[in-house]
Scaffold this motif. Structure first.
Motif, PDB file in Angstrom:
ATOM      1  N   ASN A  76     -17.346  22.914 133.026  1.00  0.00           N
ATOM      2  CA  ASN A  76     -16.622  22.914 134.300  1.00  0.00           C
ATOM      3  C   ASN A  76     -15.478  23.928 134.270  1.00  0.00           C
ATOM      4  N   THR A  77     -15.806  25.126 133.824  1.00  0.00           N
ATOM      5  CA  THR A  77     -14.807  26.172 133.652  1.00  0.00           C
ATOM      6  C   THR A  77     -15.293  27.470 134.289  1.00  0.00           C
ATOM      7  N   LEU A  78     -14.380  28.134 134.967  1.00  0.00           N
ATOM      8  CA  LEU A  78     -14.624  29.430 135.591  1.00  0.00           C
ATOM      9  C   LEU A  78     -13.939  30.488 134.736  1.00  0.00           C
ATOM     10  N   TYR A  79     -14.569  31.649 134.609  1.00  0.00           N
ATOM     11  CA  TYR A  79     -14.030  32.704 133.764  1.00  0.00           C
ATOM     12  C   TYR A  79     -13.905  34.018 134.534  1.00  0.00           C
ATOM     13  N   LEU A  80     -12.998  34.841 134.048  1.00  0.00           N
ATOM     14  CA  LEU A  80     -12.911  36.223 134.526  1.00  0.00           C
ATOM     15  C   LEU A  80     -12.650  37.106 133.309  1.00  0.00           C
ATOM     16  N   GLN A  81     -13.647  37.877 132.933  1.00  0.00           N
ATOM     17  CA  GLN A  81     -13.492  38.828 131.831  1.00  0.00           C
ATOM     18  C   GLN A  81     -13.057  40.157 132.425  1.00  0.00           C
ATOM     19  N   MET A  82     -11.939  40.668 131.946  1.00  0.00           N
ATOM     20  CA  MET A  82     -11.368  41.898 132.487  1.00  0.00           C
ATOM     21  C   MET A  82     -11.330  42.951 131.392  1.00  0.00           C
ATOM     22  N   ASN A  83     -12.056  44.022 131.602  1.00  0.00           N
ATOM     23  CA  ASN A  83     -12.109  45.133 130.649  1.00  0.00           C
ATOM     24  C   ASN A  83     -11.532  46.389 131.286  1.00  0.00           C
ATOM     25  N   SER A  84     -11.204  47.353 130.451  1.00  0.00           N
ATOM     26  CA  SER A  84     -10.669  48.641 130.930  1.00  0.00           C
ATOM     27  C   SER A  84      -9.529  48.421 131.911  1.00  0.00           C
ATOM     28  N   LEU A  85      -8.606  47.572 131.533  1.00  0.00           N
ATOM     29  CA  LEU A  85      -7.513  47.218 132.431  1.00  0.00           C
ATOM     30  C   LEU A  85      -6.625  48.414 132.729  1.00  0.00           C
ATOM     31  N   LYS A  86      -6.105  48.431 133.965  1.00  0.00           N
ATOM     32  CA  LYS A  86      -5.255  49.516 134.440  1.00  0.00           C
ATOM     33  C   LYS A  86      -3.913  48.937 134.882  1.00  0.00           C
ATOM     34  N   PRO A  87      -2.872  49.741 134.916  1.00  0.00           N
ATOM     35  CA  PRO A  87      -1.573  49.246 135.393  1.00  0.00           C
ATOM     36  C   PRO A  87      -1.656  48.635 136.791  1.00  0.00           C
ATOM     37  N   GLU A  88      -2.550  49.136 137.623  1.00  0.00           N
ATOM     38  CA  GLU A  88      -2.675  48.578 138.974  1.00  0.00           C
ATOM     39  C   GLU A  88      -3.305  47.191 138.988  1.00  0.00           C
ATOM     40  N   ASP A  89      -3.772  46.702 137.835  1.00  0.00           N
ATOM     41  CA  ASP A  89      -4.277  45.339 137.739  1.00  0.00           C
ATOM     42  C   ASP A  89      -3.163  44.324 137.492  1.00  0.00           C
ATOM     43  N   ASN A  90      -1.941  44.817 137.305  1.00  0.00           N
ATOM     44  CA  ASN A  90      -0.783  43.931 137.144  1.00  0.00           C
ATOM     45  C   ASN A  90      -0.686  42.988 138.328  1.00  0.00           C
ATOM     46  N   ALA A  91      -0.695  41.684 138.070  1.00  0.00           N
ATOM     47  CA  ALA A  91      -0.603  40.713 139.155  1.00  0.00           C
ATOM     48  C   ALA A  91      -0.619  39.299 138.595  1.00  0.00           C
ATOM     49  N   MET A  92      -0.301  38.360 139.466  1.00  0.00           N
ATOM     50  CA  MET A  92      -0.546  36.953 139.156  1.00  0.00           C
ATOM     51  C   MET A  92      -1.965  36.667 139.614  1.00  0.00           C
ATOM     52  N   TYR A  93      -2.754  36.089 138.739  1.00  0.00           N
ATOM     53  CA  TYR A  93      -4.153  35.799 139.040  1.00  0.00           C
ATOM     54  C   TYR A  93      -4.332  34.305 139.275  1.00  0.00           C
ATOM     55  N   TYR A  94      -5.033  33.994 140.359  1.00  0.00           N
ATOM     56  CA  TYR A  94      -5.252  32.612 140.745  1.00  0.00           C
ATOM     57  C   TYR A  94      -6.743  32.318 140.823  1.00  0.00           C
ATOM     58  N   CYS A  95      -7.143  31.175 140.297  1.00  0.00           N
ATOM     59  CA  CYS A  95      -8.517  30.752 140.536  1.00  0.00           C
ATOM     60  C   CYS A  95      -8.527  29.825 141.738  1.00  0.00           C
ATOM     61  N   THR A  96      -9.644  29.794 142.396  1.00  0.00           N
ATOM     62  CA  THR A  96      -9.767  29.017 143.609  1.00  0.00           C
ATOM     63  C   THR A  96     -11.173  28.475 143.745  1.00  0.00           C
ATOM     64  N   ALA A  97     -11.304  27.410 144.505  1.00  0.00           N
ATOM     65  CA  ALA A  97     -12.614  26.797 144.701  1.00  0.00           C
ATOM     66  C   ALA A  97     -12.637  26.037 146.016  1.00  0.00           C
ATOM     67  N   ASP A  98     -13.820  25.911 146.543  1.00  0.00           N
ATOM     68  CA  ASP A  98     -14.002  25.120 147.756  1.00  0.00           C
ATOM     69  C   ASP A  98     -15.416  24.563 147.755  1.00  0.00           C
ATOM     70  N   ARG A  99     -15.567  23.365 148.259  1.00  0.00           N
ATOM     71  CA  ARG A  99     -16.899  22.749 148.276  1.00  0.00           C
ATOM     72  C   ARG A  99     -17.823  23.367 149.315  1.00  0.00           C
ATOM     73  N   ASP A 100     -17.291  24.185 150.217  1.00  0.00           N
ATOM     74  CA  ASP A 100     -18.094  24.856 151.218  1.00  0.00           C
ATOM     75  C   ASP A 100     -18.671  26.145 150.649  1.00  0.00           C
ATOM     76  N   ALA A 101     -19.948  26.100 150.290  1.00  0.00           N
ATOM     77  CA  ALA A 101     -20.584  27.284 149.709  1.00  0.00           C
ATOM     78  C   ALA A 101     -20.652  28.437 150.698  1.00  0.00           C
ATOM     79  N   GLY A 102     -20.535  28.119 151.974  1.00  0.00           N
ATOM     80  CA  GLY A 102     -20.604  29.151 153.000  1.00  0.00           C
ATOM     81  C   GLY A 102     -19.499  30.182 152.902  1.00  0.00           C
TER      82      GLY A 102
END
Length: 128
Positions: A76-102
């Motif tokens: 029950n885990t979501l992942y984000l693998q980030m490679n070749s990171l750039k300075p413009e990727d600087n940010a707060m990262y949030y995971c999100t979910a919703d039961r509406d697949a639409g």
């Protein structure tokens, strides 16, 4: 109550890699629409990647070929693998979910942030 808890953020040099995780409680990743969004200081929140219950993914153009979203239903885990990171990727990262697949339909999940109901507290990614 649904809780999404991110981990894995940190500091890395440009060109490096980081992996983010988002553990869910009270929510099953095997259904609905899930994703990662980010927000840099002074900028609007933007969609990074989404994945639906069929494993169909969608990425922002700025991260295509560098980031990979995935999920482990058993954990029950979501992942984000980030490679070749750039300075413009600087940010707060949030995971999100919703039961509406639409929300993920048509590959437009990254443009539908306002429709996601559940959000994590965020994890900081700093690229120097």
């Amino acid at each position: 109550d649904v809780q999404l808890v991110e981990s894995g953020g940190g500091s890395v040099q440009a060109g490096g890699s980081l992996g983010l995780s988002c553990a869910a409680s009270g929510y099953t990743y095997s259904s609905g629409c899930m994703g990662w969004f980010r927000q840099a200081p002074g900028k609007e929140r933007e969609g990074v990647a989404t994945i639906d219950s069929y494993g169909v993914t969608n990425y922002a153009d700025s991260v295509k070929g560098r980031f990979t979203i995935s999920q482990d239903n058993a954990k029950n885990t979501l992942y984000l693998q980030m490679n070749s990171l750039k300075p413009e990727d600087n940010a707060m990262y949030y995971c999100t979910a919703d039961r509406d697949a639409g929300i993920c339909s048509g590959g437009y999940g990254i443009n539908r942030g306002k429709f996601f109901y559940y959000w994590g507290q965020g994890t900081q990614v700093t690229v120097s």
